[in-house]
Design a protein around this motif. Structure first.
Motif, mmCIF file in Angstrom:
data_model
loop_
_atom_site.group_PDB
_atom_site.id
_atom_site.type_symbol
_atom_site.label_atom_id
_atom_site.label_comp_id
_atom_site.label_asym_id
_atom_site.label_seq_id
_atom_site.Cartn_x
_atom_site.Cartn_y
_atom_site.Cartn_z
ATOM 1 N N ARG A 2 0.841 -1.201 0.000
ATOM 2 C CA ARG A 2 0.000 0.000 0.000
ATOM 3 C C ARG A 2 0.873 1.246 0.000
ATOM 4 N NH1 ARG A 2 -3.049 0.307 4.914
ATOM 5 N NH2 ARG A 2 -4.325 1.805 3.850
ATOM 6 N N LYS A 3 0.420 2.274 -0.684
ATOM 7 C CA LYS A 3 1.130 3.556 -0.751
ATOM 8 C C LYS A 3 0.338 4.606 0.010
ATOM 9 C CE LYS A 3 4.358 2.405 -3.779
ATOM 10 N NZ LYS A 3 5.742 2.391 -3.496
ATOM 11 N N VAL A 4 1.040 5.445 0.751
ATOM 12 C CA VAL A 4 0.419 6.545 1.490
ATOM 13 C C VAL A 4 0.460 7.785 0.614
ATOM 14 C CG1 VAL A 4 0.591 7.997 3.543
ATOM 15 C CG2 VAL A 4 1.108 5.560 3.700
ATOM 16 N N LYS A 5 -0.672 8.472 0.497
ATOM 17 C CA LYS A 5 -0.760 9.678 -0.317
ATOM 18 C C LYS A 5 -0.514 10.915 0.526
ATOM 19 C CE LYS A 5 -4.113 8.112 -3.723
ATOM 20 N NZ LYS A 5 -5.461 8.352 -4.237
ATOM 21 N N ILE A 6 0.451 11.721 0.101
ATOM 22 C CA ILE A 6 0.674 13.013 0.754
ATOM 23 C C ILE A 6 -0.551 13.881 0.475
ATOM 24 C CG2 ILE A 6 2.122 15.088 0.753
ATOM 25 C CD1 ILE A 6 4.467 13.200 0.024
ATOM 26 N N LYS A 7 -1.048 14.542 1.508
ATOM 27 C CA LYS A 7 -2.270 15.354 1.493
ATOM 28 C C LYS A 7 -3.518 14.486 1.414
ATOM 29 C CE LYS A 7 0.114 19.073 1.809
ATOM 30 N NZ LYS A 7 0.459 19.512 3.147
ATOM 31 N N GLY A 8 -3.353 13.168 1.584
ATOM 32 C CA GLY A 8 -4.499 12.276 1.626
ATOM 33 C C GLY A 8 -5.136 12.296 3.007
ATOM 34 N N TYR A 9 -6.418 11.959 3.066
ATOM 35 C CA TYR A 9 -7.174 11.897 4.315
ATOM 36 C C TYR A 9 -7.337 10.439 4.712
ATOM 37 C CZ TYR A 9 -8.260 16.721 3.253
ATOM 38 O OH TYR A 9 -8.163 18.062 2.983
ATOM 39 N N TYR A 10 -7.117 10.172 5.996
ATOM 40 C CA TYR A 10 -7.145 8.791 6.482
ATOM 41 C C TYR A 10 -7.941 8.690 7.775
ATOM 42 C CZ TYR A 10 -3.607 7.632 3.052
ATOM 43 O OH TYR A 10 -2.949 7.421 1.874
ATOM 44 N N LYS A 11 -8.672 7.594 7.877
ATOM 45 C CA LYS A 11 -9.418 7.298 9.101
ATOM 46 C C LYS A 11 -8.645 6.248 9.892
ATOM 47 C CE LYS A 11 -13.658 5.256 10.770
ATOM 48 N NZ LYS A 11 -14.660 4.274 10.392
ATOM 49 N N HIS A 12 -8.344 6.565 11.149
ATOM 50 C CA HIS A 12 -7.716 5.599 12.048
ATOM 51 C C HIS A 12 -8.784 4.594 12.474
ATOM 52 C CE1 HIS A 12 -5.970 4.135 15.889
ATOM 53 N NE2 HIS A 12 -4.837 4.233 15.212
ATOM 54 N N PHE A 13 -8.389 3.394 12.763
ATOM 55 C CA PHE A 13 -9.382 2.360 13.087
ATOM 56 C C PHE A 13 -10.186 2.670 14.343
ATOM 57 C CE2 PHE A 13 -5.801 0.779 15.577
ATOM 58 C CZ PHE A 13 -6.383 0.198 16.697
ATOM 59 N N LYS A 14 -9.712 3.609 15.166
ATOM 60 C CA LYS A 14 -10.474 4.013 16.351
ATOM 61 C C LYS A 14 -11.430 5.169 16.047
ATOM 62 C CE LYS A 14 -7.138 2.319 19.722
ATOM 63 N NZ LYS A 14 -6.193 2.684 20.797
ATOM 64 N N GLY A 15 -11.433 5.634 14.775
ATOM 65 C CA GLY A 15 -12.450 6.573 14.332
ATOM 66 C C GLY A 15 -12.016 7.999 14.026
ATOM 67 N N LYS A 16 -10.875 8.436 14.459
ATOM 68 C CA LYS A 16 -10.432 9.811 14.212
ATOM 69 C C LYS A 16 -9.895 9.956 12.782
ATOM 70 C CE LYS A 16 -10.953 11.256 18.511
ATOM 71 N NZ LYS A 16 -11.804 12.288 18.964
ATOM 72 N N ILE A 17 -9.969 11.195 12.273
ATOM 73 C CA ILE A 17 -9.558 11.484 10.911
ATOM 74 C C ILE A 17 -8.271 12.314 10.913
ATOM 75 C CG2 ILE A 17 -10.269 12.523 8.707
ATOM 76 C CD1 ILE A 17 -12.030 10.160 9.602
ATOM 77 N N TYR A 18 -7.381 12.001 9.965
ATOM 78 C CA TYR A 18 -6.076 12.644 9.864
ATOM 79 C C TYR A 18 -5.767 12.973 8.412
ATOM 80 C CZ TYR A 18 -5.586 10.642 14.492
ATOM 81 O OH TYR A 18 -5.790 10.320 15.810
ATOM 82 N N MET A 19 -4.883 13.959 8.216
ATOM 83 C CA MET A 19 -4.377 14.273 6.887
ATOM 84 C C MET A 19 -2.865 14.054 6.886
ATOM 85 S SD MET A 19 -4.379 17.698 4.559
ATOM 86 C CE MET A 19 -3.021 18.410 5.455
ATOM 87 N N VAL A 20 -2.377 13.349 5.883
ATOM 88 C CA VAL A 20 -0.940 13.112 5.768
ATOM 89 C C VAL A 20 -0.281 14.390 5.259
ATOM 90 C CG1 VAL A 20 0.845 11.815 4.545
ATOM 91 C CG2 VAL A 20 -1.149 10.626 5.468
ATOM 92 N N GLU A 21 0.669 14.889 6.022
ATOM 93 C CA GLU A 21 1.410 16.095 5.643
ATOM 94 C C GLU A 21 2.574 15.755 4.723
ATOM 95 O OE1 GLU A 21 0.832 19.253 6.338
ATOM 96 O OE2 GLU A 21 -0.685 19.131 7.890
ATOM 97 N N ASP A 22 3.295 14.682 5.040
ATOM 98 C CA ASP A 22 4.474 14.348 4.250
ATOM 99 C C ASP A 22 5.016 12.986 4.680
ATOM 100 O OD1 ASP A 22 6.443 14.740 2.320
ATOM 101 O OD2 ASP A 22 6.987 16.718 3.071
ATOM 102 N N ILE A 23 5.997 12.512 3.929
ATOM 103 C CA ILE A 23 6.772 11.325 4.285
ATOM 104 C C ILE A 23 8.180 11.839 4.595
ATOM 105 C CG2 ILE A 23 7.622 9.073 3.543
ATOM 106 C CD1 ILE A 23 4.522 9.294 3.628
ATOM 107 N N ALA A 24 8.753 11.413 5.704
ATOM 108 C CA ALA A 24 10.082 11.867 6.122
ATOM 109 C C ALA A 24 10.953 10.648 6.419
ATOM 110 C CB ALA A 24 9.961 12.763 7.353
ATOM 111 N N LYS A 25 12.200 10.909 6.746
ATOM 112 C CA LYS A 25 13.144 9.848 7.121
ATOM 113 C C LYS A 25 13.511 9.999 8.585
ATOM 114 C CE LYS A 25 14.358 7.888 3.104
ATOM 115 N NZ LYS A 25 14.031 6.510 2.841
ATOM 116 N N ASP A 26 13.554 8.893 9.306
ATOM 117 C CA ASP A 26 14.081 8.893 10.663
ATOM 118 C C ASP A 26 15.590 9.111 10.557
ATOM 119 O OD1 ASP A 26 15.501 7.475 12.944
ATOM 120 O OD2 ASP A 26 13.432 7.420 13.669
ATOM 121 N N CYS A 27 16.113 10.069 11.306
ATOM 122 C CA CYS A 27 17.522 10.447 11.151
ATOM 123 C C CYS A 27 18.488 9.359 11.620
ATOM 124 C CB CYS A 27 17.807 11.758 11.877
ATOM 125 S SG CYS A 27 17.666 11.664 13.655
#
Length: 83
Positions: A2-27
């Motif tokens: 599965r691919k995550v879309k930047i600026k995509g809207y996602y529902k967490h399985f507990k019901g809250k809604i989120y927007m993906v801001e970006d994909i980053a790297k752990d330093c």
């Protein structure tokens, strides 16, 4: 995978809604992480390992959850209907 879309809207399985801001790297590990913003309350910013973000819900731990994935993409229209 599965691919995550930047600026995509996602529902967490507990019901809250989120927007993906970006994909980053752990330093330290150089793993991809998803940077996402809550669309409720104080609009807090969160990060989660990419693979955790796209993972399936642990239905042994949460047997009543109907959603297959931890975060499932929503259409923009679905967001406007909720808020």
């Amino acid at each position: 995978m599965r691919k995550v879309k930047i600026k995509g809207y996602y529902k967490h399985f507990k019901g809250k809604i989120y927007m993906v801001e970006d994909i980053a790297k752990d330093c330290e590990t150089l793993e991809d992480v998803v940077v996402y913003r809550a669309l409720y309350d104080n609009k807090q910013l969160w990060v989660r390992k990419y693979n955790d973000f796209i993972s399936e819900v642990d239905h042994n731990k949460y047997p009543d959850v109907k959603q297959k994935y931890r975060f499932e993409e929503l259409r923009k229209e679905d967001i406007y209907d909720r808020y």
